[in-house]
Design a protein around this motif. Sequence first.
Motif, PDB file in Angstrom:
ATOM      1  N   UNK A  60      12.968   9.159 -39.911  1.00  0.00           N
ATOM      2  CA  UNK A  60      13.911   9.359 -40.370  1.00  0.00           C
ATOM      3  C   UNK A  60      14.346   9.762 -41.624  1.00  0.00           C
ATOM      4  N   UNK A  61      13.125   9.682 -42.692  1.00  0.00           N
ATOM      5  CA  UNK A  61      13.046   9.859 -43.649  1.00  0.00           C
ATOM      6  C   UNK A  61      11.877  11.416 -43.716  1.00  0.00           C
ATOM      7  N   UNK A  62      10.904  11.165 -43.027  1.00  0.00           N
ATOM      8  CA  UNK A  62       9.856  12.677 -43.113  1.00  0.00           C
ATOM      9  C   UNK A  62      10.894  13.824 -41.636  1.00  0.00           C
ATOM     10  N   UNK A  63      12.048  13.400 -41.003  1.00  0.00           N
ATOM     11  CA  UNK A  63      12.682  14.895 -39.773  1.00  0.00           C
ATOM     12  C   UNK A  63      13.229  14.840 -40.955  1.00  0.00           C
ATOM     13  N   UNK A  64      14.518  14.505 -42.486  1.00  0.00           N
ATOM     14  CA  UNK A  64      15.062  15.050 -43.451  1.00  0.00           C
ATOM     15  C   UNK A  64      14.259  15.639 -44.063  1.00  0.00           C
ATOM     16  N   UNK A  65      12.437  15.139 -44.760  1.00  0.00           N
ATOM     17  CA  UNK A  65      12.128  15.749 -45.654  1.00  0.00           C
ATOM     18  C   UNK A  65      10.694  16.802 -45.252  1.00  0.00           C
ATOM     19  N   UNK A  66      10.648  17.546 -44.162  1.00  0.00           N
ATOM     20  CA  UNK A  66      10.131  17.821 -43.786  1.00  0.00           C
ATOM     21  C   UNK A  66       9.746  19.219 -43.051  1.00  0.00           C
ATOM     22  N   UNK A  67       8.697  20.184 -42.920  1.00  0.00           N
ATOM     23  CA  UNK A  67       9.650  21.442 -42.202  1.00  0.00           C
ATOM     24  C   UNK A  67       8.285  21.862 -41.457  1.00  0.00           C
ATOM     25  N   UNK A  68       8.846  22.105 -40.437  1.00  0.00           N
ATOM     26  CA  UNK A  68       7.720  22.732 -38.956  1.00  0.00           C
ATOM     27  C   UNK A  68       7.103  23.807 -40.030  1.00  0.00           C
ATOM     28  N   UNK A  69       5.628  24.159 -40.037  1.00  0.00           N
ATOM     29  CA  UNK A  69       4.801  24.699 -40.256  1.00  0.00           C
ATOM     30  C   UNK A  69       4.193  25.771 -38.352  1.00  0.00           C
ATOM     31  N   UNK A  70       2.956  26.416 -38.822  1.00  0.00           N
ATOM     32  CA  UNK A  70       1.920  26.898 -38.152  1.00  0.00           C
ATOM     33  C   UNK A  70       1.282  25.712 -36.849  1.00  0.00           C
ATOM     34  N   UNK A  87       8.675  17.860 -51.250  1.00  0.00           N
ATOM     35  CA  UNK A  87       8.701  16.874 -51.889  1.00  0.00           C
ATOM     36  C   UNK A  87      10.003  16.565 -52.530  1.00  0.00           C
ATOM     37  N   UNK A  88       9.975  17.262 -53.006  1.00  0.00           N
ATOM     38  CA  UNK A  88      11.814  17.362 -54.754  1.00  0.00           C
ATOM     39  C   UNK A  88      13.123  16.209 -52.924  1.00  0.00           C
ATOM     40  N   UNK A  89      12.233  16.985 -51.662  1.00  0.00           N
ATOM     41  CA  UNK A  89      13.269  16.494 -50.586  1.00  0.00           C
ATOM     42  C   UNK A  89      13.214  15.115 -50.335  1.00  0.00           C
ATOM     43  N   UNK A  90      11.873  14.748 -50.233  1.00  0.00           N
ATOM     44  CA  UNK A  90      11.422  13.685 -49.954  1.00  0.00           C
ATOM     45  C   UNK A  90      11.479  12.526 -51.374  1.00  0.00           C
ATOM     46  N   UNK A  91      11.449  12.786 -52.043  1.00  0.00           N
ATOM     47  CA  UNK A  91      11.503  12.060 -53.378  1.00  0.00           C
ATOM     48  C   UNK A  91      12.965  11.418 -53.570  1.00  0.00           C
ATOM     49  N   UNK A  92      13.976  12.867 -52.886  1.00  0.00           N
ATOM     50  CA  UNK A  92      15.396  11.362 -53.257  1.00  0.00           C
ATOM     51  C   UNK A  92      15.995  10.764 -52.335  1.00  0.00           C
ATOM     52  N   UNK A  93      15.286  10.463 -51.169  1.00  0.00           N
ATOM     53  CA  UNK A  93      15.435   9.987 -50.419  1.00  0.00           C
ATOM     54  C   UNK A  93      15.236   8.862 -50.711  1.00  0.00           C
ATOM     55  N   UNK A  94      16.120   7.374 -49.649  1.00  0.00           N
ATOM     56  CA  UNK A  94      16.422   6.059 -50.409  1.00  0.00           C
ATOM     57  C   UNK A  94      14.750   5.072 -49.227  1.00  0.00           C
ATOM     58  N   UNK A  95      15.198   3.591 -49.781  1.00  0.00           N
ATOM     59  CA  UNK A  95      14.160   3.304 -49.460  1.00  0.00           C
ATOM     60  C   UNK A  95      14.662   1.756 -49.665  1.00  0.00           C
ATOM     61  N   UNK A  96      14.458   0.704 -48.969  1.00  0.00           N
ATOM     62  CA  UNK A  96      15.099  -0.757 -49.129  1.00  0.00           C
ATOM     63  C   UNK A  96      13.504  -1.205 -50.300  1.00  0.00           C
ATOM     64  N   UNK A  97      14.070  -1.993 -50.927  1.00  0.00           N
ATOM     65  CA  UNK A  97      12.941  -2.337 -52.044  1.00  0.00           C
ATOM     66  C   UNK A  97      12.686  -4.281 -52.270  1.00  0.00           C
ATOM     67  N   UNK A  98      11.658  -4.636 -51.063  1.00  0.00           N
ATOM     68  CA  UNK A  98      11.916  -6.154 -51.579  1.00  0.00           C
ATOM     69  C   UNK A  98      11.410  -6.681 -53.348  1.00  0.00           C
TER      70      UNK A  98
END
Length: 406
Positions: free
Chosen positions: A144-154, A161-172
Motif C-alpha cells: 500500500x505504501x508503494x502503491x501511493x508513492x510510485x508511478x508507472x514508467x515505460x 521519494x518525497x511521497x515515500x518519505x511521508x508514508x508512516x510505518x510502525x516501528x518497534x
Amino acid sequence: MVATQTNRYSTNISQISCQTGELGTDSHPWEQRQLGELYAPSREKNNGAFSARDIISVAGMRYASRESSNSTDDYMRTYNVMRVGDIAFEGHTSNEFAFGRFVENDLGDGIISHVFVVLRPLPGRRYDLAFWKEAIHDEFLMKRILARSTKRSTMMHEIVVPDFLKEVVAVPSLSEQQKIGQFFSTLDSLIAAAERQEALLRQKKQAYLQLMFPQEGETQPRLRSNGFSGDWEQRQLGEVAEVVIGQSPEGRYSSDNQNGVALAQGNTDIADGVFVPRVWTSRPTKVVPAGTLLVSVRAPVGDVAVTPVPACIGRGFAGIPGNSFLRYSLERLKTSGHWNRVSSGSVLDAITSKELLQTPISIATNQEEQCIGKFFTRLDHLIGIVGRHAETLRTMKRAYSQRMFI
C-alpha cells in the motif's frame, strides 16, 4: 535416510515455533514514524574508490562477477555508492511484488547503477539491520505504501521519494527489532539450507542419470549395482513401447469446469514430473490411461511426466506406456542434450513422430531395470521431501511476515 531427513525437518520447524514464543515477551507499543524520520536520500557517488569487483547486483543482493561488467572506470564514477544498511528501490513488478520492492544492503559496501534510488538510514538512529531487511522488503507491509508513492514508467515503477518519505510505518523498540530480526535470520538460514540440499540432490540425480545408463556409443553403464554385468541391448523407442502421438481436440469443447477428460496440452501442465490438469475436454481425441508417461514434443522438447489420471493428450505431448526404468531413460535423454540435437533443425523446436519412434533406448535385464527404477524413484522421493520442506518454510515466513509487521 528418508525417515532421517523427515525427522530433521520436523525438528527445524519445532525450533522456529519455539522462537516465536520468545517474541511475545516485549510489551512496548510500536511507534508511528514517517519514513523520512528513518531514511534520507543518499547522493554519494563513486569517487573512484570502488571498482568493478565492488558492483552489487541489486536484484540478488550479491557482488556481480567482474566478467559480467563492461563498465569503464570513468563510467563507474556515475554509480551510486550503496553502504551496509542502505536500501535501494528495484522497480520491476512481478506476481510477488506488485509495485516493485526495496532491497537492503546486508552484503557490504559497494556501488550500484545510477538508475537505482538509494536511501540511507539517518545518523543517530539505532537500527537492527535484520529487522529492516525484512520489513522494507515485505510486500504485505509495503504494497500500500508503494502503491501511493510510485508511478508507472515505460518498463517498471519509479519511486517518488518525497511521497515515500511521508508514508508512516510502525516501528518497534530496538530490543524487539533484534528479536524479530534474529527470528527471520534463522528462518532464512533454514530456507537457504533446504534449497541448497534440494539443488545438490538434483545435481546428484543428473550425474547418476549419466553414469547408470550407457553413454552414446557405449553398451554398458559406467556405474552398476553389484551382481550386474554384460552389455545392454540397443533398441529404438518404437520397438519397446507403443507410442501414442497427441492430437488436440477442438477448443470449443474444452473448459476448466472439470467436466470430461483432463486435457494435457504442453509443458505448462507439468509440475515436478506430474501432469496437473487445468483444462478438461468433453470431446477427447487421443486418450491414455493413468500411469502413462507423457513426453513433450514441442518446445521445450523432452520433458517427462506421469499422468495420475486418464488424459487426453494434445499436440504438445506423446503418451508412452512404460515403467520407471523407461521414465528415467527418457529423462536421461533430456539431460544429455539428445533432444536438443534432434530438434535443432526445427523452426519451432519440435520433434516429429518419426524422430520420437527412432529414439535410441538401451535395454537391460528385468532385474537391473527394476533396481535402477527403484533407485531413482527413491531419489525423487527424497528430492520431493526436501522441496516440500523448503516450501513449508517459505510459507511459514510469509505467514509470520503478515503477523509480525503492522
